[in-house]
Motif scaffolding. Structure first.
Motif, PDB file in Angstrom:
ATOM      1  N   THR A  44       0.828  -1.214   0.000  1.00 43.83           N
ATOM      2  CA  THR A  44       0.000   0.000   0.000  1.00 43.83           C
ATOM      3  C   THR A  44       0.858   1.259   0.000  1.00 43.83           C
ATOM      4  O   THR A  44       2.088   1.204   0.110  1.00 43.83           O
ATOM      5  CB  THR A  44      -0.933   0.045   1.234  1.00 43.83           C
ATOM      6  OG1 THR A  44      -0.168   0.380   2.400  1.00 43.83           O
ATOM      7  CG2 THR A  44      -1.660  -1.282   1.453  1.00 43.83           C
ATOM      8  N   ALA A  45       0.182   2.395  -0.062  1.00 44.82           N
ATOM      9  CA  ALA A  45       0.858   3.695  -0.027  1.00 44.82           C
ATOM     10  C   ALA A  45       1.477   3.989   1.331  1.00 44.82           C
ATOM     11  O   ALA A  45       2.191   4.986   1.476  1.00 44.82           O
ATOM     12  CB  ALA A  45      -0.127   4.796  -0.416  1.00 44.82           C
ATOM     13  N   SER A  46       1.252   3.154   2.306  1.00 47.20           N
ATOM     14  CA  SER A  46       1.865   3.340   3.624  1.00 47.20           C
ATOM     15  C   SER A  46       3.389   3.326   3.533  1.00 47.20           C
ATOM     16  O   SER A  46       4.072   3.869   4.389  1.00 47.20           O
ATOM     17  CB  SER A  46       1.398   2.264   4.604  1.00 47.20           C
ATOM     18  OG  SER A  46       0.033   2.421   4.891  1.00 47.20           O
ATOM     19  N   ARG A  47       3.942   2.730   2.484  1.00 46.09           N
ATOM     20  CA  ARG A  47       5.394   2.642   2.322  1.00 46.09           C
ATOM     21  C   ARG A  47       5.998   3.910   1.706  1.00 46.09           C
ATOM     22  O   ARG A  47       7.205   4.023   1.604  1.00 46.09           O
ATOM     23  CB  ARG A  47       5.761   1.443   1.466  1.00 46.09           C
ATOM     24  CG  ARG A  47       5.430   1.628   0.003  1.00 46.09           C
ATOM     25  CD  ARG A  47       5.857   0.440  -0.849  1.00 46.09           C
ATOM     26  NE  ARG A  47       5.380   0.569  -2.197  1.00 46.09           N
ATOM     27  CZ  ARG A  47       4.228   0.145  -2.653  1.00 46.09           C
ATOM     28  NH1 ARG A  47       3.385  -0.460  -1.833  1.00 46.09           N
ATOM     29  NH2 ARG A  47       3.891   0.304  -3.912  1.00 46.09           N
ATOM     30  N   SER A  48       5.171   4.849   1.267  1.00 43.24           N
ATOM     31  CA  SER A  48       5.675   6.063   0.622  1.00 43.24           C
ATOM     32  C   SER A  48       6.486   6.892   1.627  1.00 43.24           C
ATOM     33  O   SER A  48       6.401   6.681   2.840  1.00 43.24           O
ATOM     34  CB  SER A  48       4.517   6.880   0.057  1.00 43.24           C
ATOM     35  OG  SER A  48       3.704   7.367   1.102  1.00 43.24           O
ATOM     36  N   PRO A  49       7.288   7.833   1.145  1.00 46.39           N
ATOM     37  CA  PRO A  49       8.165   8.598   2.048  1.00 46.39           C
ATOM     38  C   PRO A  49       7.457   9.225   3.254  1.00 46.39           C
ATOM     39  O   PRO A  49       8.026   9.306   4.325  1.00 46.39           O
ATOM     40  CB  PRO A  49       8.768   9.659   1.144  1.00 46.39           C
ATOM     41  CG  PRO A  49       8.755   9.030  -0.217  1.00 46.39           C
ATOM     42  CD  PRO A  49       7.503   8.186  -0.248  1.00 46.39           C
ATOM     43  N   TYR A  50       6.224   9.662   3.098  1.00 44.50           N
ATOM     44  CA  TYR A  50       5.495  10.249   4.220  1.00 44.50           C
ATOM     45  C   TYR A  50       4.319   9.365   4.641  1.00 44.50           C
ATOM     46  O   TYR A  50       3.423   9.820   5.341  1.00 44.50           O
ATOM     47  CB  TYR A  50       5.011  11.661   3.867  1.00 44.50           C
ATOM     48  CG  TYR A  50       6.163  12.584   3.594  1.00 44.50           C
ATOM     49  CD1 TYR A  50       6.927  13.084   4.643  1.00 44.50           C
ATOM     50  CD2 TYR A  50       6.532  12.906   2.296  1.00 44.50           C
ATOM     51  CE1 TYR A  50       8.017  13.908   4.404  1.00 44.50           C
ATOM     52  CE2 TYR A  50       7.617  13.725   2.045  1.00 44.50           C
ATOM     53  CZ  TYR A  50       8.352  14.223   3.096  1.00 44.50           C
ATOM     54  OH  TYR A  50       9.427  15.032   2.855  1.00 44.50           O
ATOM     55  N   GLU A  71      -2.727   3.129   4.261  1.00 51.06           N
ATOM     56  CA  GLU A  71      -3.111   4.328   3.518  1.00 51.06           C
ATOM     57  C   GLU A  71      -3.684   4.024   2.146  1.00 51.06           C
ATOM     58  O   GLU A  71      -3.901   4.933   1.351  1.00 51.06           O
ATOM     59  CB  GLU A  71      -1.908   5.265   3.396  1.00 51.06           C
ATOM     60  CG  GLU A  71      -1.533   5.859   4.721  1.00 51.06           C
ATOM     61  CD  GLU A  71      -0.643   7.065   4.593  1.00 51.06           C
ATOM     62  OE1 GLU A  71      -0.215   7.418   3.469  1.00 51.06           O
ATOM     63  OE2 GLU A  71      -0.371   7.670   5.638  1.00 51.06           O
ATOM     64  N   GLY A  72      -3.946   2.757   1.872  1.00 52.01           N
ATOM     65  CA  GLY A  72      -4.563   2.398   0.608  1.00 52.01           C
ATOM     66  C   GLY A  72      -3.612   2.501  -0.568  1.00 52.01           C
ATOM     67  O   GLY A  72      -2.397   2.474  -0.410  1.00 52.01           O
ATOM     68  N   GLU A  77      -8.598  -6.104  -2.692  1.00 55.04           N
ATOM     69  CA  GLU A  77      -8.646  -6.413  -1.261  1.00 55.04           C
ATOM     70  C   GLU A  77      -7.547  -7.411  -0.920  1.00 55.04           C
ATOM     71  O   GLU A  77      -7.232  -8.287  -1.718  1.00 55.04           O
ATOM     72  CB  GLU A  77     -10.013  -7.003  -0.934  1.00 55.04           C
ATOM     73  CG  GLU A  77     -10.221  -7.242   0.544  1.00 55.04           C
ATOM     74  CD  GLU A  77     -11.643  -7.647   0.863  1.00 55.04           C
ATOM     75  OE1 GLU A  77     -11.837  -8.794   1.301  1.00 55.04           O
ATOM     76  OE2 GLU A  77     -12.534  -6.807   0.669  1.00 55.04           O
ATOM     77  N   PRO A  78      -6.953  -7.283   0.252  1.00 54.97           N
ATOM     78  CA  PRO A  78      -5.951  -8.276   0.658  1.00 54.97           C
ATOM     79  C   PRO A  78      -6.541  -9.675   0.597  1.00 54.97           C
ATOM     80  O   PRO A  78      -7.712  -9.887   0.916  1.00 54.97           O
ATOM     81  CB  PRO A  78      -5.631  -7.900   2.114  1.00 54.97           C
ATOM     82  CG  PRO A  78      -6.051  -6.487   2.251  1.00 54.97           C
ATOM     83  CD  PRO A  78      -7.188  -6.294   1.291  1.00 54.97           C
ATOM     84  N   SER A 108     -11.378   0.501   1.504  1.00 57.40           N
ATOM     85  CA  SER A 108     -11.300   0.499   0.046  1.00 57.40           C
ATOM     86  C   SER A 108      -9.865   0.799  -0.365  1.00 57.40           C
ATOM     87  O   SER A 108      -8.966   0.829   0.470  1.00 57.40           O
ATOM     88  CB  SER A 108     -12.228   1.573  -0.515  1.00 57.40           C
ATOM     89  OG  SER A 108     -11.725   2.868  -0.173  1.00 57.40           O
ATOM     90  N   GLN A 109      -9.685   1.082  -1.654  1.00 54.56           N
ATOM     91  CA  GLN A 109      -8.345   1.407  -2.131  1.00 54.56           C
ATOM     92  C   GLN A 109      -7.822   2.705  -1.524  1.00 54.56           C
ATOM     93  O   GLN A 109      -6.661   3.040  -1.666  1.00 54.56           O
ATOM     94  CB  GLN A 109      -8.329   1.485  -3.652  1.00 54.56           C
ATOM     95  CG  GLN A 109      -9.085   2.668  -4.214  1.00 54.56           C
ATOM     96  CD  GLN A 109      -9.105   2.636  -5.717  1.00 54.56           C
ATOM     97  OE1 GLN A 109      -9.162   1.575  -6.316  1.00 54.56           O
ATOM     98  NE2 GLN A 109      -9.044   3.797  -6.326  1.00 54.56           N
ATOM     99  N   HIS A 110      -8.661   3.433  -0.817  1.00 52.23           N
ATOM    100  CA  HIS A 110      -8.250   4.677  -0.164  1.00 52.23           C
ATOM    101  C   HIS A 110      -7.750   4.447   1.258  1.00 52.23           C
ATOM    102  O   HIS A 110      -7.369   5.389   1.942  1.00 52.23           O
ATOM    103  CB  HIS A 110      -9.397   5.677  -0.183  1.00 52.23           C
ATOM    104  CG  HIS A 110      -9.910   5.936  -1.562  1.00 52.23           C
ATOM    105  ND1 HIS A 110      -9.182   6.603  -2.517  1.00 52.23           N
ATOM    106  CD2 HIS A 110     -11.057   5.555  -2.164  1.00 52.23           C
ATOM    107  CE1 HIS A 110      -9.855   6.643  -3.653  1.00 52.23           C
ATOM    108  NE2 HIS A 110     -11.007   6.010  -3.462  1.00 52.23           N
TER     109      HIS A 110
END
Length: 129
Positions: A44-50, A71-72, A77-78, A108-110
């Motif tokens: 997910t986007a949780s790995r992004s820099p912020y 953070e989607g 879905e997992p 959701s994807q969000h």
């Protein structure tokens, strides 16, 4: 709220171990935190820099609910997959499903929340979930 880095998964595991010290589900909960936290950072986007992920523990004397909110950013879905014998990834959700009494996925994807519920056996002296 945990920053989206691998070191935070280690800290989340340690925090879980400290909070659940002596609880019969502590070991399984620690493993689930590791798997779900790692999945949030991998998929997910949780790995992004912020990016961030959120860990929530809800507990009673016999139950523990572990929730990881990401953070989607991924439309699907997992899901549990069957990893090949030599694969180094692909077993996390399968492990969580084997340990948990119940697994819920919302969002959701969000942004999604994956919640695993552990229940300790009623028998006295049994210390595994």
């Amino acid at each position: 709220m945990c920053p989206g880095s691998r070191e935070e998964v280690t800290r989340a595991r340690r925090w879980t171990r400290d909070i659940l010290n002596g609880h019969p589900c502590a070991d399984d909960a620690e493993l689930i935190v590791s798997e779900l936290g790692s999945n949030a950072l991998t998929h997910t986007a949780s790995r992004s820099p912020y990016g961030t992920f959120q860990l929530t523990l809800s507990l009673s004397p016999r139950t523990v609910a572990i929730s990881i909110t990401d953070e989607g950013g991924h439309p699907g879905e997992p899901r549990s997959t069957e990893a090949d014998r030599d694969d180094t990834h692909g077993r996390g959700l399968t492990i969580v499903m084997a340990l948990a009494r119940r697994l819920d996925i919302t969002g959701s994807q969000h942004g999604r929340t994956v919640t695993a519920q552990l229940v300790a056996p009623e028998q006295a002296g049994v210390t595994t979930c």
